[in-house]
Design an enzyme around this catalytic site. Structure first.
Site, PDB file in Angstrom:
ATOM      1  CB  SER A   1       0.146  30.247  21.321  1.00  0.00           C
ATOM      2  OG  SER A   1       0.645  29.842  22.533  1.00  0.00           O
TER       3      SER A   1
ATOM      4  CD  GLU B   1      -7.328  35.083  21.392  1.00  0.00           C
ATOM      5  OE1 GLU B   1      -7.515  35.922  20.517  1.00  0.00           O
ATOM      6  OE2 GLU B   1      -6.314  34.345  21.415  1.00  0.00           O
TER       7      GLU B   1
HETATM    8  P1  NAD Z   1       6.131  25.156  29.731  1.00  0.00           P
HETATM    9  O1  NAD Z   1       7.306  24.630  29.008  1.00  0.00           O
HETATM   10  O2  NAD Z   1       6.317  26.183  30.808  1.00  0.00           O
HETATM   11  O3  NAD Z   1       5.335  23.940  30.409  1.00  0.00           O
HETATM   12  C1  NAD Z   1       5.007  22.765  29.716  1.00  0.00           C
HETATM   13  C2  NAD Z   1       4.829  21.642  30.740  1.00  0.00           C
HETATM   14  O4  NAD Z   1       4.280  20.507  30.071  1.00  0.00           O
HETATM   15  C3  NAD Z   1       6.140  21.204  31.401  1.00  0.00           C
HETATM   16  O5  NAD Z   1       5.987  21.183  32.819  1.00  0.00           O
HETATM   17  C4  NAD Z   1       6.339  19.798  30.842  1.00  0.00           C
HETATM   18  O6  NAD Z   1       7.006  18.913  31.751  1.00  0.00           O
HETATM   19  C5  NAD Z   1       4.899  19.355  30.605  1.00  0.00           C
HETATM   20  N1  NAD Z   1       4.753  18.224  29.692  1.00  0.00           N
HETATM   21  C6  NAD Z   1       5.483  17.951  28.582  1.00  0.00           C
HETATM   22  N2  NAD Z   1       5.059  16.783  28.030  1.00  0.00           N
HETATM   23  C7  NAD Z   1       4.034  16.324  28.816  1.00  0.00           C
HETATM   24  C8  NAD Z   1       3.206  15.177  28.772  1.00  0.00           C
HETATM   25  N3  NAD Z   1       3.331  14.249  27.816  1.00  0.00           N
HETATM   26  N4  NAD Z   1       2.258  15.032  29.732  1.00  0.00           N
HETATM   27  C9  NAD Z   1       2.123  15.951  30.716  1.00  0.00           C
HETATM   28  N5  NAD Z   1       2.891  17.062  30.809  1.00  0.00           N
HETATM   29  C10 NAD Z   1       3.835  17.243  29.866  1.00  0.00           C
HETATM   30  O7  NAD Z   1       5.120  25.680  28.605  1.00  0.00           O
HETATM   31  P2  NAD Z   1       4.022  26.855  28.709  1.00  0.00           P
HETATM   32  O8  NAD Z   1       4.663  28.164  28.449  1.00  0.00           O
HETATM   33  O9  NAD Z   1       3.231  26.639  29.946  1.00  0.00           O
HETATM   34  O10 NAD Z   1       3.129  26.539  27.422  1.00  0.00           O
HETATM   35  C11 NAD Z   1       2.173  25.503  27.422  1.00  0.00           C
HETATM   36  C12 NAD Z   1       1.211  25.716  26.264  1.00  0.00           C
HETATM   37  O11 NAD Z   1       0.550  26.978  26.432  1.00  0.00           O
HETATM   38  C13 NAD Z   1       1.867  25.755  24.888  1.00  0.00           C
HETATM   39  O12 NAD Z   1       1.003  25.154  23.955  1.00  0.00           O
HETATM   40  C14 NAD Z   1       1.996  27.256  24.622  1.00  0.00           C
HETATM   41  O13 NAD Z   1       2.023  27.572  23.247  1.00  0.00           O
HETATM   42  C15 NAD Z   1       0.730  27.765  25.266  1.00  0.00           C
HETATM   43  N6  NAD Z   1       0.749  29.180  25.681  1.00  0.00           N
HETATM   44  C16 NAD Z   1       1.860  29.713  26.276  1.00  0.00           C
HETATM   45  C17 NAD Z   1       1.840  31.050  26.694  1.00  0.00           C
HETATM   46  C18 NAD Z   1       3.044  31.671  27.375  1.00  0.00           C
HETATM   47  O14 NAD Z   1       3.109  32.896  27.446  1.00  0.00           O
HETATM   48  N7  NAD Z   1       3.955  30.868  27.917  1.00  0.00           N
HETATM   49  C19 NAD Z   1       0.686  31.828  26.509  1.00  0.00           C
HETATM   50  C20 NAD Z   1      -0.452  31.231  25.932  1.00  0.00           C
HETATM   51  C21 NAD Z   1      -0.407  29.903  25.516  1.00  0.00           C
END
Ligand code: NAD
Length: 283
Positions: free
Chosen positions: A119, A152
């Site tokens: 993000s 995006e």
């Molecule tokens: P989350 O914490 O729900 O999930 C992250 C996952 O990644 C977890 O299951 C974790 O175990 C896994 N992980 C961590 N290290 C890892 C590795 N080395 N190899 C494989 N898996 C690994 O996070 P999220 O909310 O899904 O966010 C993920 C990304 O998406 C971030 O970069 C965030 O900024 C972006 N994002 C989030 C949102 C939102 O609303 N949550 C919206 C758009 C973008």
């Protein structure tokens, strides 16, 4: 280049949603996370989401079975070798993401495309850590992925034209609507949305109106489905604050100064719906 198999790294909120959208649209998916518990949690969320769609008549029961059959889960990055496009959706940490892409690069084919769902991290800076930055791009999905149509597509300075074109076509195949964006802090949506939320905290802190009235104002007067303070509670106040801090740092412009009230609520642990208390209380 035709994308048939998608790799998704991270089975959390965004990763399992991306995996679901890809599988429902007929793509094979390899979903990778660090341990079996994280994969099981991601698959439980994904399955419950498919079940809701079936219950509402928006997805046929056979399509649900087909989607689940197309998803393989693994803790082994080597399984990503089959993927034409790998989307990273792990935690928002530059060091973690670069380590993940190093691992991914070591197993995938040279023509495979690598994308991040970050993000706020610079696509240009992430791409520069790769052996071939021309095959790297940003794909910023919105939460909850199965329901939100926007993606995006962010071109870093060294992203190749073919990479951008292929990813745009795939996004449409996923049933999503892409917009093309040049790499810049917050891209388009968060650049506009989060400062608006921050301004709502200033309006609240100055006692211009109550939280309910501020939200009613934007809901009824600007046709927003949710007022900015209720939206902040949904996103997480900590997330809103860290985005403002990235803008302040990256643009060096004081107009992005986070509202002290927002900072104070985060310091108190009032992060929104996820902690049961943000601007509003959730019992
Ligand atoms: P989350 O914490 O729900 O999930 C992250 C996952 O990644 C977890 O299951 C974790 O175990 C896994 N992980 C961590 N290290 C890892 C590795 N080395 N190899 C494989 N898996 C690994 O996070 P999220 O909310 O899904 O966010 C993920 C990304 O998406 C971030 O970069 C965030 O900024 C972006 N994002 C989030 C949102 C939102 O609303 N949550 C919206 C758009 C973008």
């Amino acid at each position: 280049m035709k994308i048939e198999t998608l790799g998704v790294v991270g089975a959390g909120t965004m990763g399992n949603g991306i995996a679901q959208s890809a599988a429902v649209s007929g793509h094979n998916v390899v979903l990778v996370d660090i341990n079996d518990a994280a994969l099981a949690k991601g698959m439980a969320t994904l399955t419950a989401s498919l079940d809701r769609l079936v219950a509402k008549g928006k997805l046929a029961a056979a399509a649900r079975e087909g989607a689940l059959a197309r998803i393989e889960t693994s803790t082994d990055y080597a399984r990503l070798a089959a993927a034409d496009l790998i989307i990273e959706a792990a935690a928002e940490d530059f060091g973690l993401k670069t380590r993940i892409f190093k691992q991914v690069e070591s197993v995938v084919r040279p023509e495979a495309i690598l994308a991040s769902n970050t993000s706020s991290i610079s696509i240009t800076a992430l791409g520069a850590t790769l052996a071939d930055p021309s095959r790297f791009i940003g794909m910023h999905f919105f939460n909850p992925v199965p329901l939100m149509p926007l993606v995006e597509i962010i071109r870093g300075l060294r992203t190749g034209a073919t990479t951008a074109e292929t990813v745009r076509e795939l996004t449409v195949q996923l049933g999503k609507s892409p917009i093309s964006v040049k790499n810049s802090p917050g891209f388009v949506v968060n650049r506009i949305l989060v400062p608006m939320i921050n301004e709502a905290f200033y309006v609240l802190a100055e006692n211009v109106a109550t939280a309910e009235e501020i939200d009613a104002g934007l809901h009824l007067g600007a046709n927003h489905p949710l007022g900015p303070l209720a939206l902040a509670d949904l996103i997480g106040l900590d997330v809103c604050l860290s985005v403002m801090d990235v803008f302040l740092n990256d643009f060096g412009d004081s107009k992005y100064r986070a509202c002290p009230l927002l900072r104070e609520l985060v310091a108190a642990g009032h992060l929104g719906r996820k902690t049961g208390q943000g601007v509003y209380r959730y019992d």
